[in-house]
Design an enzyme around this catalytic site. Structure first.
Site, PDB file in Angstrom:
ATOM      1  N   ALA A  35      39.809  53.637  30.947  1.00  0.00           N
ATOM      2  CA  ALA A  35      39.116  54.612  31.799  1.00  0.00           C
ATOM      3  C   ALA A  35      37.722  54.971  31.305  1.00  0.00           C
ATOM      4  CB  ALA A  35      39.956  55.872  31.913  1.00  0.00           C
ATOM      5  N   SER A  36      37.411  54.628  30.031  1.00  0.00           N
ATOM      6  CA  SER A  36      36.046  54.956  29.586  1.00  0.00           C
ATOM      7  C   SER A  36      35.129  53.744  29.771  1.00  0.00           C
ATOM      8  CB  SER A  36      36.075  55.410  28.120  1.00  0.00           C
ATOM      9  OG  SER A  36      36.722  54.435  27.335  1.00  0.00           O
ATOM     10  N   ASP A  61      33.350  50.223  31.864  1.00  0.00           N
ATOM     11  CA  ASP A  61      32.388  49.913  32.901  1.00  0.00           C
ATOM     12  C   ASP A  61      33.013  49.831  34.304  1.00  0.00           C
ATOM     13  OD1 ASP A  61      29.766  49.061  33.370  1.00  0.00           O
ATOM     14  OD2 ASP A  61      30.513  47.015  33.707  1.00  0.00           O
ATOM     15  N   ARG A 103      40.821  54.413  24.617  1.00  0.00           N
ATOM     16  CA  ARG A 103      40.815  54.636  23.162  1.00  0.00           C
ATOM     17  C   ARG A 103      39.823  55.708  22.729  1.00  0.00           C
ATOM     18  NH1 ARG A 103      41.501  48.309  21.737  1.00  0.00           N
ATOM     19  NH2 ARG A 103      39.754  48.162  23.158  1.00  0.00           N
ATOM     20  N   ASP A 122      42.052  40.119  43.755  1.00  0.00           N
ATOM     21  CA  ASP A 122      40.917  39.220  43.949  1.00  0.00           C
ATOM     22  C   ASP A 122      40.008  39.952  44.929  1.00  0.00           C
ATOM     23  OD1 ASP A 122      39.130  37.261  44.955  1.00  0.00           O
ATOM     24  OD2 ASP A 122      40.484  35.717  44.204  1.00  0.00           O
ATOM     25  N   HIS A 123      38.885  40.459  44.444  1.00  0.00           N
ATOM     26  CA  HIS A 123      38.103  41.343  45.324  1.00  0.00           C
ATOM     27  C   HIS A 123      37.537  40.588  46.535  1.00  0.00           C
ATOM     28  CE1 HIS A 123      34.586  39.856  43.102  1.00  0.00           C
ATOM     29  NE2 HIS A 123      33.860  40.308  44.086  1.00  0.00           N
ATOM     30  N   LYS A 125      37.060  41.511  51.194  1.00  0.00           N
ATOM     31  CA  LYS A 125      35.802  41.525  51.951  1.00  0.00           C
ATOM     32  C   LYS A 125      36.118  41.383  53.434  1.00  0.00           C
ATOM     33  CE  LYS A 125      33.158  39.380  48.218  1.00  0.00           C
ATOM     34  NZ  LYS A 125      31.919  40.079  47.938  1.00  0.00           N
ATOM     35  N   GLU A 173      24.778  32.828  43.621  1.00  0.00           N
ATOM     36  CA  GLU A 173      24.394  34.147  43.095  1.00  0.00           C
ATOM     37  C   GLU A 173      22.986  34.113  42.519  1.00  0.00           C
ATOM     38  OE1 GLU A 173      27.396  36.638  41.085  1.00  0.00           O
ATOM     39  OE2 GLU A 173      28.220  34.699  40.536  1.00  0.00           O
ATOM     40  N   ASP A 221      35.535  31.255  36.275  1.00  0.00           N
ATOM     41  CA  ASP A 221      35.084  32.563  36.761  1.00  0.00           C
ATOM     42  C   ASP A 221      35.121  32.675  38.292  1.00  0.00           C
ATOM     43  OD1 ASP A 221      33.916  35.166  36.314  1.00  0.00           O
ATOM     44  OD2 ASP A 221      32.025  34.371  37.076  1.00  0.00           O
ATOM     45  N   HIS A 262      38.309  33.094  43.486  1.00  0.00           N
ATOM     46  CA  HIS A 262      37.666  33.414  44.765  1.00  0.00           C
ATOM     47  C   HIS A 262      37.529  32.186  45.684  1.00  0.00           C
ATOM     48  CE1 HIS A 262      36.930  36.962  42.529  1.00  0.00           C
ATOM     49  NE2 HIS A 262      35.797  36.601  41.975  1.00  0.00           N
TER      50      HIS A 262
HETATM   51  C1  BG6 Z   1      33.335  38.117  39.797  1.00  0.00           C
HETATM   52  C2  BG6 Z   1      32.773  37.196  38.754  1.00  0.00           C
HETATM   53  O1  BG6 Z   1      34.713  37.909  39.941  1.00  0.00           O
HETATM   54  O2  BG6 Z   1      32.696  37.869  41.039  1.00  0.00           O
HETATM   55  C3  BG6 Z   1      31.288  37.411  38.625  1.00  0.00           C
HETATM   56  O3  BG6 Z   1      33.404  37.458  37.508  1.00  0.00           O
HETATM   57  C4  BG6 Z   1      30.616  37.252  39.958  1.00  0.00           C
HETATM   58  O4  BG6 Z   1      30.722  36.502  37.683  1.00  0.00           O
HETATM   59  C5  BG6 Z   1      31.309  38.108  41.013  1.00  0.00           C
HETATM   60  O5  BG6 Z   1      29.274  37.670  39.811  1.00  0.00           O
HETATM   61  C6  BG6 Z   1      30.759  37.790  42.381  1.00  0.00           C
HETATM   62  O6  BG6 Z   1      31.271  38.714  43.310  1.00  0.00           O
HETATM   63  P1  BG6 Z   1      30.466  39.079  44.633  1.00  0.00           P
HETATM   64  O7  BG6 Z   1      31.366  40.000  45.365  1.00  0.00           O
HETATM   65  O8  BG6 Z   1      29.181  39.702  44.197  1.00  0.00           O
HETATM   66  O9  BG6 Z   1      30.222  37.769  45.340  1.00  0.00           O
END
Ligand code: BG6
Length: 501
Positions: free
Chosen positions: A29-30, A32, A62, A193-194, A198, A232, A251, A256
């Site tokens: 929780a502390s 980024d 911690r 998986d973010h 989307k 990116e 990565d 993704h």
């Molecule tokens: C993350 C990666 O999962 O996705 C990063 O670890 C990457 O390296 C990021 O920059 C990209 O996500 P987005 O949503 O900005 O395309």
């Protein structure tokens, strides 16, 4: 050509499940992730009245501090806004100093949770969010189990949320999973998986399966190739410690891009439910034609950014970035061509590409249809004639664009490519940040947008041969340099041109 717009009479539904009282415990929780992503998302959900009334957020980390210091720390990092809303959000926050390796810390955690239950009516329900480095997943999972915290209360739930990386190859992914499963069952584990949260990524299934005009064409008879690109602008930033050991394939591809591939190519699930959708995705992973022994350099090409310039500003090369070895071979760019060996897709190339410090941030899927026979129009079709193309844009614009040929206006007979385009309004009403969506789904207990372990293993099993070759330091694993701010290494140009519309 005018764009299309969202009709107001859409058939909307929330994910299944109900918002129940609970304590959300955030380990790390502390750090980024908590400050940058989780807390702003939770605050925004609170502002939208989308959180259960009895939701307490217990930060655990911690760093020694008390509830009050934690509240001030979090509130000071949140966007400014209505004082009352900020105060109310602050009242949901609590903190516990823990040592992740120490069982006694988890005994204290159990006591603190029981106290919050009694005080706030959180009913024994728990979500444990692991916003820590992955090396800590194992001890935290184990200690939660030993402390009796992984067992749900009668009629309630105990869930664990983990972020990638889910291991660094098949073997370590299995080891990690075994550690988590010592204390938690599969239905309790939410692997984020973010990309799946989307808006346009979720829209892929709607586009394909809620319309009757695309699906009959969505196959090898009509599609020439598919391109999936996540370019990116950002470099490695402050993450060299992690990235040096990972590289772009671990990565971005293993998670993704594989999800985008599965959503684009899967068969229709029998229901829009987590198990059915995951089952269909896993069939895609099972049908991937394995890479041969010498795929690196042939079916996958690696690159690394060298010094260059972006928007007129000089940029250092990857090897000059803080924390990166001066002779690092870690790839920051990769492009691959792969095949899905099934009846729908046999023989259709799928090109997947991703890289850091490229010319622009752009994420999209390109469906390139086959050319129409030309004889009828010979003489009036331009040489650079482009067959129909559907572009699903994920970034910068969330959009769907279909290009086709139409007669150019005027007395002469000529063909002109035109686009029909739908764009989601930027920050439009109802657009949720990815983390808001995943947090809400965890609260609702809906696993639709999360990885299952089978998918993770299949994805690693497919990529393992190229990753092994990459780590072996052979000539083929030497990444091709590309200048920061360019689109790709020269050697990747031919494939990249196909998918970079
Ligand atoms: C993350 C990666 O999962 O996705 C990063 O670890 C990457 O390296 C990021 O920059 C990209 O996500 P987005 O949503 O900005 O395309």
């Amino acid at each position: 050509m005018p764009g299309l717009s969202l009709a107001s009479d859409c058939a909307c539904t929330m994910a299944p499940g109900r918002l129940e009282p609970c304590v959300l415990v955030i380990f790390g929780a502390s750090g980024d992730l908590t400050a940058r992503k989780l807390m702003p998302a939770l605050f925004s959900l609170a502002q939208q009245r989308a959180l259960p009334r009895q939701l307490a957020i217990l930060g655990a980390a911690r760093t020694p501090m008390d509830d009050q210091v934690f509240r001030e720390l979090i509130l000071s990092a949140l966007p400014k806004g209505d004082d009352q809303e900020r105060r109310a959000f602050g009242e949901r926050l609590f903190y516990l100093h823990v040592d992740y390796q120490d069982r006694a810390s988890f005994t204290r955690l159990a006591a603190r949770l029981a106290e919050l239950d009694a005080r706030l009516g959180t009913a024994g329900n728990r979500i444990f969010y692991l916003a820590t480095p992955p090396g800590l997943y194992d001890p935290i999972g184990r200690n939660l189990g030993r402390g009796g915290l992984s067992a749900p209360p009668p009629g309630g739930f105990a869930r664990m949320v983990v972020e990638k990386p889910f291991g660094r190859d098949l073997k370590s992914a299995r080891r990690l999973d075994a550690a988590l499963h010592q204390s938690f069952e599969e239905r309790q584990i939410f692997r984020i998986d973010h990309y799946l949260a989307k808006e346009t990524v979720q829209n892929i299934l709607m586009l394909r399966f809620a319309n009757s005009i695309f699906e009959p064409l969505w196959n090898r008879s009509h599609i020439e190739y598919v391109g999936i690109m996540a370019a990116e602008e950002l470099g490695v930033e402050h993450r060299a410690g992690y990235y040096e050991g990972a590289g772009v394939v671990r990565d971005m591809f293993q998670n993704h891009l594989m999800q985008l591939l599965a959503l684009t190519s899967m068969e229709p699930p029998s229901r829009l439910a987590a198990d059915r959708v995951r089952e269909e995705k896993n069939k895609v992973f099972r049908s991937l034609k394995p890479y041969g022994n010498r795929a690196l350099g042939r079916e996958m090409l690696l690159g690394q950014y060298g010094p260059g310039a972006l928007r007129g500003q000089a940029m250092p090369g990857y090897r000059e970035e803080p924390g990166v070895a001066p002779d690092s071979r870690t790839p920051t760019f990769a492009i691959t061509r792969l095949f899905i060996d099934n009846w729908r897709w046999g023989g259709v190339p799928f090109y997947l590409a991703s890289g850091k410090r490229l010319a622009a941030k752009q994420t999209q899927i390109v469906i390139q249809f086959r050319e129409a026979p030309r004889s009828l129009f010979s003489g009036i079709m331009p040489d650079n004639f482009q067959a129909n193309r559907l572009v699903i844009g994920i970034y910068p614009e969330e959009r769907i664009a279909l290009s086709f040929q139409a007669k150019g206006q005027g007395p002469r007979l000529c063909l002109t490519p035109v686009d029909m385009e739908f764009t989601y309004p930027q920050n439009g009403a109802g657009a949720a940040d990815s983390y808001e969506k995943v947090l809400l789904d965890c609260l609702l207990g809906d696993q639709l947008l999360f990885w299952d372990q089978t998918g993770i293993e299949l994805s690693w099993a497919f990529l393992d041969p190229v990753l092994k070759a990459q780590d072996r330091r052979t000539a083929a694993s030497l990444p091709n340099l590309y200048p920061a701010g360019s689109w790709c290494p020269q050697a990747a140009g031919e494939w990249m041109r196909l998918i970079h519309a």
